[in-house]
Design a protein around this motif. Structure first.
Motif, PDB file in Angstrom:
ATOM      1  N   SER A 112       0.820  -1.212   0.000  1.00  0.00           N
ATOM      2  CA  SER A 112       0.000   0.000   0.000  1.00  0.00           C
ATOM      3  C   SER A 112       0.856   1.265   0.000  1.00  0.00           C
ATOM      4  O   SER A 112       0.483   2.275  -0.613  1.00  0.00           O
ATOM      5  CB  SER A 112      -0.956   0.004   1.195  1.00  0.00           C
ATOM      6  OG  SER A 112      -0.246  -0.080   2.412  1.00  0.00           O
ATOM      7  N   THR A 113       2.010   1.232   0.662  1.00  0.00           N
ATOM      8  CA  THR A 113       2.883   2.411   0.674  1.00  0.00           C
ATOM      9  C   THR A 113       3.352   2.755  -0.742  1.00  0.00           C
ATOM     10  O   THR A 113       3.247   3.900  -1.195  1.00  0.00           O
ATOM     11  CB  THR A 113       4.091   2.182   1.596  1.00  0.00           C
ATOM     12  OG1 THR A 113       3.630   1.987   2.925  1.00  0.00           O
ATOM     13  CG2 THR A 113       5.026   3.377   1.566  1.00  0.00           C
ATOM     14  N   HIS A 116       0.366   4.046  -2.848  1.00  0.00           N
ATOM     15  CA  HIS A 116       0.066   5.477  -2.713  1.00  0.00           C
ATOM     16  C   HIS A 116       1.087   6.321  -3.484  1.00  0.00           C
ATOM     17  O   HIS A 116       0.727   7.326  -4.109  1.00  0.00           O
ATOM     18  CB  HIS A 116       0.065   5.877  -1.240  1.00  0.00           C
ATOM     19  CG  HIS A 116      -1.032   5.255  -0.440  1.00  0.00           C
ATOM     20  ND1 HIS A 116      -2.356   5.311  -0.813  1.00  0.00           N
ATOM     21  CD2 HIS A 116      -0.994   4.542   0.729  1.00  0.00           C
ATOM     22  CE1 HIS A 116      -3.092   4.678   0.090  1.00  0.00           C
ATOM     23  NE2 HIS A 116      -2.286   4.206   1.032  1.00  0.00           N
ATOM     24  N   HIS A 137      -3.131   7.674   7.264  1.00  0.00           N
ATOM     25  CA  HIS A 137      -1.914   6.894   7.439  1.00  0.00           C
ATOM     26  C   HIS A 137      -0.692   7.625   6.893  1.00  0.00           C
ATOM     27  O   HIS A 137      -0.778   8.362   5.905  1.00  0.00           O
ATOM     28  CB  HIS A 137      -2.064   5.529   6.754  1.00  0.00           C
ATOM     29  CG  HIS A 137      -1.040   4.534   7.194  1.00  0.00           C
ATOM     30  ND1 HIS A 137       0.167   4.378   6.540  1.00  0.00           N
ATOM     31  CD2 HIS A 137      -1.023   3.656   8.238  1.00  0.00           C
ATOM     32  CE1 HIS A 137       0.875   3.436   7.143  1.00  0.00           C
ATOM     33  NE2 HIS A 137       0.184   2.986   8.175  1.00  0.00           N
ATOM     34  N   VAL A 140       0.019   7.701   3.145  1.00  0.00           N
ATOM     35  CA  VAL A 140      -0.764   8.649   2.337  1.00  0.00           C
ATOM     36  C   VAL A 140      -0.155  10.045   2.444  1.00  0.00           C
ATOM     37  O   VAL A 140       0.058  10.731   1.438  1.00  0.00           O
ATOM     38  CB  VAL A 140      -2.235   8.665   2.802  1.00  0.00           C
ATOM     39  CG1 VAL A 140      -3.035   9.708   2.025  1.00  0.00           C
ATOM     40  CG2 VAL A 140      -2.858   7.280   2.642  1.00  0.00           C
ATOM     41  N   ASP A 184      -8.507   7.506   6.026  1.00  0.00           N
ATOM     42  CA  ASP A 184      -8.575   6.055   6.194  1.00  0.00           C
ATOM     43  C   ASP A 184     -10.037   5.642   6.306  1.00  0.00           C
ATOM     44  O   ASP A 184     -10.874   6.418   6.809  1.00  0.00           O
ATOM     45  CB  ASP A 184      -7.846   5.620   7.461  1.00  0.00           C
ATOM     46  CG  ASP A 184      -6.333   5.780   7.357  1.00  0.00           C
ATOM     47  OD1 ASP A 184      -5.856   6.278   6.318  1.00  0.00           O
ATOM     48  OD2 ASP A 184      -5.638   5.410   8.313  1.00  0.00           O
ATOM     49  N   TYR A 212     -10.718  10.013  -1.410  1.00  0.00           N
ATOM     50  CA  TYR A 212      -9.643   9.027  -1.544  1.00  0.00           C
ATOM     51  C   TYR A 212      -9.561   8.284  -0.222  1.00  0.00           C
ATOM     52  O   TYR A 212      -9.202   8.865   0.805  1.00  0.00           O
ATOM     53  CB  TYR A 212      -8.326   9.743  -1.853  1.00  0.00           C
ATOM     54  CG  TYR A 212      -7.133   8.846  -2.114  1.00  0.00           C
ATOM     55  CD1 TYR A 212      -6.624   8.713  -3.403  1.00  0.00           C
ATOM     56  CD2 TYR A 212      -6.484   8.174  -1.086  1.00  0.00           C
ATOM     57  CE1 TYR A 212      -5.507   7.910  -3.661  1.00  0.00           C
ATOM     58  CE2 TYR A 212      -5.374   7.369  -1.332  1.00  0.00           C
ATOM     59  CZ  TYR A 212      -4.892   7.246  -2.614  1.00  0.00           C
ATOM     60  OH  TYR A 212      -3.784   6.455  -2.876  1.00  0.00           O
ATOM     61  N   ASP A 214      -8.107   5.081   2.103  1.00  0.00           N
ATOM     62  CA  ASP A 214      -7.185   3.981   2.377  1.00  0.00           C
ATOM     63  C   ASP A 214      -7.920   3.039   3.334  1.00  0.00           C
ATOM     64  O   ASP A 214      -8.120   3.362   4.500  1.00  0.00           O
ATOM     65  CB  ASP A 214      -5.912   4.527   3.017  1.00  0.00           C
ATOM     66  CG  ASP A 214      -4.908   3.441   3.384  1.00  0.00           C
ATOM     67  OD1 ASP A 214      -5.332   2.286   3.568  1.00  0.00           O
ATOM     68  OD2 ASP A 214      -3.717   3.731   3.498  1.00  0.00           O
ATOM     69  N   VAL A 216      -7.153  -0.250   4.203  1.00  0.00           N
ATOM     70  CA  VAL A 216      -6.397  -1.484   4.440  1.00  0.00           C
ATOM     71  C   VAL A 216      -6.795  -2.164   5.753  1.00  0.00           C
ATOM     72  O   VAL A 216      -6.677  -3.387   5.882  1.00  0.00           O
ATOM     73  CB  VAL A 216      -4.877  -1.224   4.393  1.00  0.00           C
ATOM     74  CG1 VAL A 216      -4.449  -0.742   3.020  1.00  0.00           C
ATOM     75  CG2 VAL A 216      -4.439  -0.254   5.479  1.00  0.00           C
ATOM     76  N   VAL A 244      -8.103   2.509  -1.978  1.00  0.00           N
ATOM     77  CA  VAL A 244      -6.925   1.642  -1.896  1.00  0.00           C
ATOM     78  C   VAL A 244      -7.211   0.589  -0.837  1.00  0.00           C
ATOM     79  O   VAL A 244      -7.608   0.911   0.289  1.00  0.00           O
ATOM     80  CB  VAL A 244      -5.657   2.436  -1.533  1.00  0.00           C
ATOM     81  CG1 VAL A 244      -4.485   1.485  -1.318  1.00  0.00           C
ATOM     82  CG2 VAL A 244      -5.328   3.445  -2.620  1.00  0.00           C
ATOM     83  N   SER A 245      -7.048  -0.660  -1.199  1.00  0.00           N
ATOM     84  CA  SER A 245      -7.254  -1.750  -0.259  1.00  0.00           C
ATOM     85  C   SER A 245      -5.981  -2.587  -0.204  1.00  0.00           C
ATOM     86  O   SER A 245      -4.940  -2.158  -0.694  1.00  0.00           O
ATOM     87  CB  SER A 245      -8.460  -2.593  -0.677  1.00  0.00           C
ATOM     88  OG  SER A 245      -8.848  -3.439   0.379  1.00  0.00           O
ATOM     89  N   THR A 246      -6.057  -3.776   0.383  1.00  0.00           N
ATOM     90  CA  THR A 246      -4.828  -4.537   0.602  1.00  0.00           C
ATOM     91  C   THR A 246      -5.024  -6.021   0.359  1.00  0.00           C
ATOM     92  O   THR A 246      -6.136  -6.553   0.513  1.00  0.00           O
ATOM     93  CB  THR A 246      -4.300  -4.317   2.038  1.00  0.00           C
ATOM     94  OG1 THR A 246      -3.037  -4.939   2.173  1.00  0.00           O
ATOM     95  CG2 THR A 246      -5.258  -4.886   3.064  1.00  0.00           C
TER      96      THR A 246
END
Length: 808
Positions: A112-113, A116, A137, A140, A184, A212, A214, A216, A244-246
């Protein structure tokens, strides 16, 4: 321009983390030849694991393990090639199955890092703007730093503060294209949620607003096909939302996914998105494990996993609700955060739980404010119901023990987290019954001789100087420079003074110790909003003074207890005043109770260095250069003594009205130009009071050959009862003094004046230490201890500092 040493954020974080590491709480190593998710071995001790973010326990599923093992056998440990050229054989299947889960084609990233970092710079156009939740996070926030290089506005709001968000949207709407709010879905520390429905309503009100997320920490344990909290809440992915997921954490494999409904945008990011183009792809084992996890997510089995976890989460939540434990956020996520308040209580509590065989996570600065230190407990499928019940029992027992042992209370903790106060735990007195604290609000009610004995020999802190400060600032009509005064004297049973200090309560600029570039940026905003980025601060000492603000009888057997009593009293005053911050100022490095203060909920920062000249046996002033080093002597002869002949110097106890006006304009010149220490400017009344108050005098410099004998420089000086000479403020005409080394001459004339008065100490203040050192001043490193209600202002200052440094 005066230069000062600015505090480094990284050093502050390092100090906090190092302390926790020394306590055996951070940077640990798991041991053993295998892991099962339920038990973890640390330092030879088996512990029940309540710290994982693999909430469904799929990382231990044999199907994922076998898939990964077979992939390594068939394809190797890695496929060392950028996906831009060629993806390994398993990628297409993974992309297809994730699309089946979400109904939207994904972009898959290494993690995820990196995701982003690939997505954000491509997604955000030059005409757009970004607003960050300050608890979004780190990955982000870090990715957004690149946007600033392109001149894209990146603003920040307090956590989940929709009123503040709407203000930022209105501010940006007329000059930006899309306005992206980044947050998040489920926040990793408190386990609380983004207010998604309210954000959707706001997006309907402001069509420019795009979201947007995140998500996760919301993945797998929530939603249809385990697609996560955000998809479960929004239902359909609209064009103004990206997620954004994980594939790691709860999903059980590795990697991250990105979803948007705009096919062209998705292709653009996939075609050229930084790490997507130039970094290695996911290893075959990770992709194979993710495919196996997809199969579970696409079956009815995922709902069985979700239900089982929900049952365990609900059980733990019920146990906590029936206890007196301070749960910070009540929700149905598998993340729970217990407030501990101070690091000392958190360390004590964590070590107790470790000893009882429970592993859980410490939540500490900068992830949370230092006074909001706490314990993060995560519930996973690996935990048995009896494990959870035993943990709750142990926490309820050890919480009360840890609170009492560290001198805290349930009331203090709940107050720190702004929670309802339910009970009051007994406070351990720690011998404080042997001490008496006196609180006064004016120096008039304090014995002059006693005050001068303990604090009055420092800076302008003698009784008369304190009287001047009170009369000047306590009655000030300008709220920016209006202070309330609090005096604390702690005595033993024999009425001997063990501790003496004073505090002021007023408004500080949040950028006071930031770099000049940050202050210049904020001062532009303050032209229309004077109180922008300011805080209400309770501080030892005052912004007008520096040096030793707190006397402590170090050899007294109750010295430490007296300091603890002061901290408790200041915290009580801090809460009653509704202050945003407490600051303990101007301690020398290596302060005896440094660790105790930090454990009490403060973090240490470096202060600007203090400059002092001490010489109780002044030699003839004509031979002053002999006191200096060879190099400084050369500087003195060339840059100072050489120019003295151009000036007329006069010492005045009182200025005429015209002279006072000119002196005030010269002070304003310096204040406007020098933002190294950014405080509110003093109004004319401050200087008018100097003119009529004992012990103030003015060193006046004029140029001999000037057609009009106008002031070109002035030093506003305080004579402290023969103990110390204090050049408190300075004023200069930069144009008239250009080429005549005016600033250096004012410093030198101050030294000459102190020698004439036979005062052996000069407190030269905290700026331009290089110049003062060349004139024989000693440079003394200083630290301060800070406690704030939240990290918003500090994080924003750090962001602005990074931005302005990059812009230069």
């Amino acid at each position: 321009m005066a230069k000062i040493k600015h505090n480094n954020f990284i050093d502050t974080v390092d100090t906090v983390f190092s302390s926790a590491k020394e306590k055996g709480i951070l940077h640990l190593y798991a041991e053993g030849e295998y892991l099962n998710g339920r038990i973890i071995k640390i330092n030879g001790r088996e512990m029940l694991h309540f710290g994982t973010t693999g909430y469904l326990g799929l990382e231990q599923d044999n199907r994922l393990k076998e898939a990964a093992i077979n992939a390594i056998r068939n394809y190797g440990t890695q496929f060392p090639l950028s996906k831009t050229y060629l993806s390994h054989p398993l990628y297409a299947e993974l992309e297809s199955k994730i699309e089946q889960m979400y109904g939207v084609p994904p972009i898959i990233t290494k993690n995820s890092t990196l995701g982003h970092m690939a997505i954000i710079p491509t997604l955000i156009r030059d005409e757009d703007a970004v607003i960050l939740d300050h608890q979004a996070h780190w990955s982000v926030q870090n990715a957004c730093q690149v946007l600033k290089l392109r001149g894209i506005p990146v603003e920040m709001i307090r956590h989940n503060n929709l009123e503040m968000l709407e203000d930022k949207i209105r501010m940006l709407s007329g000059k930006s294209g899309k306005i992206w709010y980044m947050a998040d879905g489920v926040y990793s520390m408190y386990g609380d949620y983004a207010p998604v429905q309210d954000l959707l309503n706001l997006a309907r009100k402001y069509p420019q607003l795009h979201l947007y997320f995140d998500d996760v920490h919301g993945m797998s344990w929530k939603g249809q096909n385990g697609t996560g909290f955000i998809f479960n809440t929004i239902g359909k992915l609209e064009e103004n939302i990206v997620v954004v997921s994980t594939l790691s954490k709860t999903f059980g494999a590795s990697g991250a996914t990105f979803f948007c409904s705009d096919g062209k945008l998705r292709q653009k990011i996939k075609t050229f998105g930084g790490p997507l183009t130039f970094s290695a792809q996911l290893e075959p084992a990770s992709v194979a494990a993710a495919i196996a996890s997809c199969d579970i997510h696409l079956s009815a089995e995922i709902y069985e996993h979700q239900a089982q976890l929900a049952k365990k989460t609900a059980h733990f939540s019920t146990l906590l609700s029936n206890s007196s434990l301070p749960l910070v956020s009540e929700n149905d996520s598998p993340v729970f955060f217990l407030g501990m308040g101070t690091p000392a209580t958190a360390y004590n509590f964590t070590k107790r739980l470790f000893s009882d065989g429970f592993y859980l996570n410490l939540g500490i600065y900068p992830a949370v404010p230092i006074k909001n230190t706490g314990i993060r407990i995560t519930i996973s499928a690996h935990n048995k119901i009896e494990d959870i019940s035993e943990l709750a029992r142990a926490m309820d027992h050890h919480f009360h023990e840890a609170v009492e042992e560290t001198g805290s209370s349930d009331e203090k903790i709940r107050q720190a987290f702004r929670m309802d106060i339910q009970s009051k735990l007994p406070f351990q007195k720690q011998q404080t019954e042997l001490l008496l604290i006196e609180e006064k609000t004016t120096i008039e009610n304090i014995d002059k001789q006693e005050w001068n004995k303990y604090l009055g020999t420092h800076n302008i802190l003698d009784w008369e100087g304190m009287n001047y400060l009170e009369q000047t600032f306590s009655g000030n009509e300008d709220s920016a420079t209006k202070w309330d005064f609090f005096y604390y004297i702690i005595r033993d049973q024999n009425m001997q003074v063990v501790l003496m200090t004073f505090c002021t309560f007023g408004i500080w600029k949040d950028d006071m110790l930031s770099t000049e570039s940050v202050s210049r940026y904020l001062e532009e905003i303050r032209k229309t909003d004077p109180m922008h980025m300011t805080s209400k601060v309770l501080s030892t000492g005052s912004l007008f003074t520096e040096g030793m603000h707190c006397y402590i009888h170090q050899s007294h057997p109750l010295a430490e207890q007296s300091f603890r009593m002061l901290l408790n009293k200041m915290e009580e005053t801090y809460n009653s005043l509704g202050a945003d911050m407490i600051v303990l100022r101007d301690f020398e490095t290596g302060f005896r109770w440094d660790e105790m203060i930090r454990n009490h909920g403060y973090f240490r920062i470096d202060m600007p260095e203090s400059c002092v000249i001490n010489n109780n046996n002044w030699q003839a002033i004509d031979n002053y250069a002999s006191l200096l080093s060879t190099r400084s002597r050369q500087h003195f002869n060339r840059e100072i003594l050489k120019y003295e002949k151009f000036y007329d110097v006069e010492i005045k106890d009182c200025l005429t009205e015209e002279e006072l006006n000119k002196a005030y304009r010269l002070y304003s010149n310096v204040k406007e130009r020098n933002l190294a220490i950014n405080t509110f400017p003093y109004n004319r009344e401050v200087f008018k009071n100097m003119n009529s108050w004992p012990n103030w005098e003015f060193i006046i410099l004029t140029l001999k050959d000037a057609p009009e004998k106008n002031l070109v420089g002035v030093m506003f000086c305080y004579k402290n009862s023969g103990n110390v000479y204090v050049p408190e403020l300075i004023g200069m005409d930069y144009i008239a003094g250009d080429g005549f080394n005016l600033y250096r001459q004012l410093l030198y004339q101050t030294i000459k004046r102190a020698r004439e008065l036979e005062i052996g100490r000069i407190d030269f203040g905290i700026s331009a230490s290089f110049e003062k050192k060349k004139l024989g001043a000693s440079v003394i490193p200083k630290v301060a201890y800070v406690q704030a209600r939240d990290n918003y202002a500090m994080e924003l200052m750090q962001t602005l500092q990074n931005e302005t440094n990059t812009a230069r």
